[in-house]
Design a protein around this motif. Structure first.
Motif, mmCIF file in Angstrom:
data_model
loop_
_atom_site.group_PDB
_atom_site.id
_atom_site.type_symbol
_atom_site.label_atom_id
_atom_site.label_comp_id
_atom_site.label_asym_id
_atom_site.label_seq_id
_atom_site.Cartn_x
_atom_site.Cartn_y
_atom_site.Cartn_z
ATOM 1 N N TRP A 255 46.272 49.056 54.240
ATOM 2 C CA TRP A 255 46.147 48.249 53.017
ATOM 3 C C TRP A 255 45.394 48.975 51.923
ATOM 4 O O TRP A 255 45.783 48.948 50.767
ATOM 5 C CB TRP A 255 45.428 46.933 53.338
ATOM 6 N N PHE A 256 44.277 49.639 52.335
ATOM 7 C CA PHE A 256 43.434 50.231 51.289
ATOM 8 C C PHE A 256 43.592 51.746 51.221
ATOM 9 O O PHE A 256 42.764 52.441 50.692
ATOM 10 C CB PHE A 256 41.961 49.882 51.525
ATOM 11 N N GLY A 257 44.626 52.281 51.813
ATOM 12 C CA GLY A 257 44.844 53.717 51.753
ATOM 13 C C GLY A 257 44.254 54.423 52.954
ATOM 14 O O GLY A 257 43.259 53.978 53.531
ATOM 15 N N SER A 258 44.944 55.480 53.318
ATOM 16 C CA SER A 258 44.516 56.199 54.519
ATOM 17 C C SER A 258 43.695 57.419 54.129
ATOM 18 O O SER A 258 44.130 58.557 54.214
ATOM 19 C CB SER A 258 45.735 56.623 55.340
ATOM 20 N N PHE A 259 42.491 57.139 53.713
ATOM 21 C CA PHE A 259 41.625 58.215 53.252
ATOM 22 C C PHE A 259 41.353 59.245 54.352
ATOM 23 O O PHE A 259 41.521 60.447 54.176
ATOM 24 C CB PHE A 259 40.312 57.614 52.747
ATOM 25 N N LEU A 260 40.958 58.743 55.529
ATOM 26 C CA LEU A 260 40.614 59.637 56.633
ATOM 27 C C LEU A 260 41.801 60.496 57.039
ATOM 28 O O LEU A 260 41.687 61.712 57.220
ATOM 29 C CB LEU A 260 40.132 58.819 57.831
#
Lengths: 104, 622, 172
Positions: B470-475
């Motif tokens: 939902w909030f982006g796959s930063f990792l």
């Protein structure tokens, strides 16, 4: 000149020496051991006297040697018996197999 | 910061050395030394991690050994995975150091415990900084030593002694595989360097067969450390160690070393489909296998131990399915919520003085802080939405689905169901129901113990949000940044997977509630004593017994045979020589009667023999 | 070899000497052993006479048959002499020694048997004592004098050894 070969005398000396040797190594009584040693010395003396007569160059020196040997044997017997008496006084025994203080 | 990252492992080493030398005088204040120094490591690690977000990978090496044309190097490397692992390890280690201050209070070997913790932390941090296999192997073994010492900390307990030996030997079996794989890789690529190995694999100078073989051998090493089937049996027994140790070593860090190794060598594994498949199958099987055992165990720590084995299987499954990000992500979230669970369990044990969950109950009201924290951990591991476990598990399921193995996907789903079920079984049995009479006197743990749990509780909730659909796959983006092999490994699965995962975990929770919370459903069909299924599960599929019957029997047979040789042949010769000399001496001393006559007789007989020989041979010995 | 009187004399003397030696070994009483040995010593004196050593023969009888034997008899009588039992476990030793002695005799006999030196005429029997005296006081005078010292030492030593210590005697 003699009709008896030298080897006869030497054989007699050998037999007596062997008897003395056997006695010296087997008898328990110290006096008998000393006597056996005297017998061995006698056998040696016979040899000396024999060679003085039948040697390559007969000479009286052999007999002189025998006399010296007898003298030394007499002295040895005297001292040996003195030691024996002293030992007997301390240990109350003259059995040679009980004289084992060399072990400890 | 990154240039001096080598200093991070030296803090715990310093702590180890100080406590080794002055521990006896420091006594309980040795905890302060350990906490401060690991806190220094943590701060430094966090700084390195933040610097790594903007800077490229830093790597430095110095020639260590020169053999002909080959240079063996030593150094350290800070890439994304290493930086992440540094933070995880130092964080959990720091929290466990703090927690132990309360938990180990009053133990007369308090300082020794902290010294061991320091040694282990040093080894683990060194392991994650290693840029080559040789260095990895050295720290890998050091980690094993630390684990051995800490499991056997209560060495006066027979079980702890046995467990320590078992852990050491079982992981050693895996290490042999790692060592062989390492040597074969060195033979093929002339280097222990990760970068050189990956280069050689990428440009095809190593044949496919060798890649598969070495990858599988290295995976055997990872299996031993990470407790994968069939080398998993040491991990539940390792629970004989103090509970903070279980949290640190057997939940968050050391057992994750196997997963870390596979992740670090992922390009090697990725080059061989067979190796990946092996990893996935072993991982998937272990996940469901251990989960099913966890369903019936009654020891609180053993349930958690089997849960750990199962979750590690999950990570392996993710890696094997090509889900590099999923595996590492779950490694991180699992480290937080499993450490939380273990620390909470330690708090429960500390309060209730028993490990048997059948004897517990109604602790919710007594442990106002531990209870909710335990619940958070349980919810996280079960994959309830909005908590960290949900996101990482979802990622793994997606990876398994994308990996194209429907059977493995199904296994993962069933394992997730089992996980939710046994974790809530544990929760309900411990915290709800009626309080036993002897549970009246329980009280909440001191603040040194609750504080680390709160930190971990927060992390167990929020750590999932670094990589969400939902909030982006930063990792995921960060981990795979600038790496061709890994770039394709992060995909987003279809949305229905998330729904399935949620439904499955909720179903597990509901069933557990029915059986153990509301007790409207009979427990007898599963955990009723005497049923065949229950017996098999309770005895852990008789794996230990199988080892006992097969491998140990064979080894014992060989040992007996060799012992027989040793006792009768070698010792016989030795004793024979000694006895002969002794006999000779005894005979000789018997001749020493001290009687002159006997001496004379002997001398004369000798002379007679010589004379006879002389006479017979004429003086010449022909 | 002819059966001359000389040969007969040698044979009888040798026989007596050997029988005396064998009796020394086989008799049980110490006194009898020494008496048996006296016969041997006297026979040996006879052997000396056959070997043209009259003076040595006389000395032999004087010293051996006389002095030493008497000395031994005194020693026997001064000590405990009734214990004639043999020590145990000596049969094997005796057997071994017997074998050794026989082997030794055999080996030496091989040497004696082949001993054959050409006999030269000797004049030892003529004025034997005179010859000995001359040799003793001329050629061998130093050993002779040393022997006297030796005898003196032996005399003094024997007396000191055998002397009953006054203090010890008081103690007993």
């Amino acid at each position: 000149m003699s009709t008896i070969p030298a080897s006869a005398f030497l054989s007699l000396a050998l037999i007596l020496f062997c008897i003395g040797l056997y006695g010296a190594l087997t008898k328990r009584n110290t006096v008998i051991v000393l006597i056996s040693i005297e017998l061995m010395l006698n056998a040696v003396n016979i040899n000396l006297v024999t060679f003085s007569k039948y040697g390559i160059k007969p000479s009286i020196t052999g007999q002189i040697f025998a006399l010296f040997a007898i003298t030394v044997a007499a002295a040895e017997a005297a001292v040996g018996l003195a030691i024996l008496i002293a030992l007997y006084r301390n240990r109350r025994t003259i059995n040679i197999d009980e004289m084992d203080s060399m072990k400890n | 910061m990154m240039e001096t990252a080598w200093i991070i492992p030296l803090f715990p080493l310093l702590s180890f050395l100080i406590l080794l030398l002055f521990g006896k005088r420091l006594k309980e204040s040795s905890a302060v030394v350990g906490i401060l120094l690991t806190l220094a490591s943590l701060v430094y690690s966090v700084l390195v991690l933040f610097e790594r977000f903007s800077a490229p990978t830093f790597k430095t090496e110095a020639v260590w050994l020169t053999i002909g044309d080959i240079h063996l190097t030593a150094g350290f490397e800070v890439n994304q995975l290493n930086a992440l692992m540094l933070v995880i390890v130092s964080l959990v280690s720091c929290l466990v150091h703090t927690y132990s201050k309360g938990y180990m209070h009053g133990d007369e070997r308090f300082h020794v415990f902290y010294a061991y913790l320091g040694l282990f932390t040093f080894a683990m941090l060194g392991l994650v900084l290693s840029p080559n296999l040789l260095q990895t192997y050295i720290f890998w073994e050091l980690v094993g030593v630390g684990s051995f010492l800490l499991i056997g900390f209560y060495f006066y307990k027979e079980e702890a002694k046995q467990a320590a030996k078992k852990a050491f030997i079982m992981t050693r079996i895996g290490d042999v595989g790692l060592l062989i794989g390492m040597i074969l890789l060195f033979w093929q690529t002339n280097s222990f360097e990760y970068d050189n190995i990956f280069k050689a694999v990428a440009d095809g100078s190593v044949t496919q067969g060798w890649i598969t073989l070495t990858a599988i051998l290295i995976f055997i090493g990872a299996m031993g450390k990470s407790g994968q089937f069939p080398l998993h049996t040491w991990l539940p027994d390792a629970m004989e160690g103090p509970t903070p140790v279980s949290a640190l070593i057997h939940a968050a860090t050391m057992v994750a070393a196997g997963v870390y190794l596979v992740a670090a060598l992922f390009p090697l594994f990725a080059a061989s489909q067979t190796a990946l498949m092996t990893v996935a199958v072993i991982g998937g099987f272990t996940a469901i296998f251990a989960a099913s055992i966890g369903l019936v165990q009654t020891d609180i720590k053993r349930v958690l131990a089997y849960s750990t084995v199962s979750q590690l299987g999950y990570m392996m499954l993710a890696l094997g399915s090509g889900g590099y990000v999923a595996g590492v992500f779950h490694l991180m979230t699992h480290a937080f919520f499993k450490a939380l669970l273990f620390l909470a369990a330690g708090s429960v044990i500390h309060a209730a003085h028993t490990q048997d969950i059948e004897e517990m109950g109604g602790l919710w009201k007594k442990l106002r802080l531990t209870g909710p924290l335990f619940l958070i951990g349980t919810l996280a591991i079960s994959g309830v939405p909005l908590l960290s476990g949900f996101f990482s598990k979802d990622e793994i399921l997606a990876a398994a689905w994308e990996g194209g193995h429907p059977v493995l996907f199904l296994l993962a789903v069933v394992a997730a169901f089992f996980t939710a079920f046994y974790m809530f079984r544990l929760f309900f049995m411990v915290f709800t129901g009626e309080a036993r009479s002897e549970m009246k006197s329980v009280h909440e743990s001191p603040s040194t113990m609750t504080l680390p749990m709160i930190v971990l509780g927060v992390l167990a909730v929020v750590s999932g949000y670094v990589n969400t659909t939902w909030f982006g796959s930063f990792l995921g983006d960060w981990l795979t940044d600038g790496n061709k092999v890994l770039s394709g490994s992060h995909t987003e699965g279809p949305a229905w997977i998330m729904v399935v995962a949620t439904l499955v975990s909720l179903a597990g929770i509901f069933l557990a509630w029915l059986m153990y919370g509301k007790r409207s459903l009979s427990r007898d069909w599963l955990s009723g004593k005497g049923s065949t299924l229950h017996t098999i599960l309770y005895n852990k599929y008789y794996v230990d017994e199988f080892y006992q019957m097969s491998i140990i029997k064979i080894v014992k047979g060989i040992s007996y045979f060799l012992r027989f040789i040793d006792v009768f042949l070698v010792e016989g010769i030795v004793k024979g020589v000694g006895g002969a000399v002794q006999g000779l001496g005894k005979t000789g001393s018997k001749l020493q009667t001290g009687q002159v006559q006997t001496y004379g007789a002997m001398a004369f007989v000798g002379l007679a023999v010589l004379v006879v020989i002389f006479a017979l041979t004429g003086g010449y010995l022909k | 070899m002819t059966f001359s009187g000389e040969f007969f004399a040698f044979m009888s003397l040798a026989l007596v000497a050997v029988i005396g030696g064998v009796l020394l070994l086989n008799l049980t009483k110490v006194m009898h052993m020494i008496i048996a040995l006296v016969f041997t010593f006297i026979s040996i004196a006879g052997i000396y006479v056959l070997l043209s050593a009259e003076f040595v023969a006389v000395v032999q009888i004087l010293i051996y048959a006389g002095a030493i034997t008497i000395l031994m008899l005194f020693a026997i009588m001064l000590t405990k002499h009734d214990d004639a039992s043999e020590a145990q476990g000596t049969i094997w030793r005796k057997l071994l020694l017997l074998l050794g002695v026989i082997g030794f005799a055999f080996a030496v006999y091989i040497g004696i048997y082949n001993f054959n030196v050409e006999q030269l005429p000797s004049h030892l029997h003529e004025n034997n004592v005179l010859q000995i005296g001359k040799a003793l006081y001329t050629k061998h005078v130093i050993p002779f004098e040393l022997t006297s010292v030796l005898l003196l030492v032996a005399l003094v030593g024997a007396i000191i050894l055998a002397k009953n210590d006054e203090k010890e005697a008081h103690k007993e």
